[in-house]
Design an enzyme around this catalytic site. Sequence first.
Site, PDB file in Angstrom:
ATOM      1  N   ASP A  80      -6.571 -91.916  62.152  1.00 32.84           N
ATOM      2  CA  ASP A  80      -5.577 -90.858  61.970  1.00 32.84           C
ATOM      3  C   ASP A  80      -6.237 -89.485  61.911  1.00 32.84           C
ATOM      4  OD1 ASP A  80      -6.705 -91.581  59.413  1.00 32.84           O
ATOM      5  OD2 ASP A  80      -5.129 -90.401  58.447  1.00 32.84           O
ATOM      6  N   GLU A 175      -6.413 -92.613  56.514  1.00 35.45           N
ATOM      7  CA  GLU A 175      -7.484 -92.134  55.634  1.00 35.45           C
ATOM      8  C   GLU A 175      -7.188 -90.720  55.155  1.00 35.45           C
ATOM      9  OE1 GLU A 175     -11.340 -90.094  54.654  1.00 35.45           O
ATOM     10  OE2 GLU A 175      -9.829 -89.579  56.156  1.00 35.45           O
TER      11      GLU A 175
END
Length: 410
Positions: A80, A175
């Site tokens: 991400d 994350e």
Amino acid sequence: MSKVTEKFLRYVSMDTQSEAEQEQIPSTKKQQQLAGMLAKELLTMGAENVTVSSQSYVCATIPATTEKTTLALGFIAHMDTSPDASGENVKARMITGYDGGDICLNEQRQIFLSPGEFPSLTRYVGQDLIVTDGTTLLGADDKAGVAEIMSMAEYFLAHPEIPHGKICIGFTPDEEVGRGADGFDVELFGADVAYTVDGGRLGELEYENFNAASGRVFVHGRGVHPGSAKHVMKNASLMAMEFHQMLPAAENPMYTEGYEGFFHLTDMRGDMVKAQLDYIIRDHDRGKFEEKKQMFVRIADFLNSKYGEGTVEIFVKDSYYNMREKIEPHFYLIDIARASMEKAGIVPKIVPIRGGTDGARLSYMGLPCPNLCTGGENFHGIHEYICVQSMESVVGLLIEIVKEFAEKNQ
């Protein structure tokens, strides 16, 4: 174009921005697309045990080519990108042989990447840079790490004659919103120890990070007509401002560095009747970290005694802790990384992480996991960039770490 550069440009073209307010993992469905692509690429390369979980965690293994190395080594990166800047329609472009001057990212909007504002650029004169068009982040955090791990995997799968133990590969979602390790299956991953590849400038090696918490403040006011407000009105927005002003002014990210912690106001909203403040709280020192959280409590207690019980509500939640105490019993991981950097022609620099990684959480889940550089700069914003030669060097570093680890664990 090098393989790592080709992979990186392909990965950053996909929007995988995560969202903090979503409860499910992954927080955005668009992360699933990259997870599926990586799994297919790993299968094509010849990796084994390739899986994609329902939460978009990707795991794979490269089988050992020698029985002498008894421990399995892992490498992890996150898919991400940060919510701090748009990750949609990233237009990455190459600056070949950077000349040391200003780089025009967007002529129409007059957005520049200037060494006057970003002195780190002076390190890369004569090298090739990948930059944005000034409207989005680039996504080097952490698609550079993903591309570097994938390039390392491709190398070892193409060279089975090189002796090494079992290599485990993992890619995580979310994350950037603090939930990258929530659904990580350490047993399925299969490594005894690992490295995250989620750092910055080439040469950085990290095994200390912030202790981290999130703080949310709700302020409840009382709305009345301002003409008859004396001793009756309680303006929630003003009381929220008072809360913030009672925090130490110097403990603001813009005034801190190294091991210094901070309170960071990330969002505020409100009116006369209600207001909300969102913070992240950070400190490397556990004692100072606990004191920062207690300061939140004391300020709320003071304002409640001043304005009435229930005026201020606070919610503080720990996010992760400093992984140093979990890494120190496995300090050979740092020694191996440092020696591998020197073999790869990289000058190692051990620095504390002024943030966190999946590795911080994973270290407390039984998987010791220090952090390696990716080569990126200016993460989380439109001025993000990465040096091609740095990415290529990191691929070489990962290869050297695998070889060094195999030699040290026979």
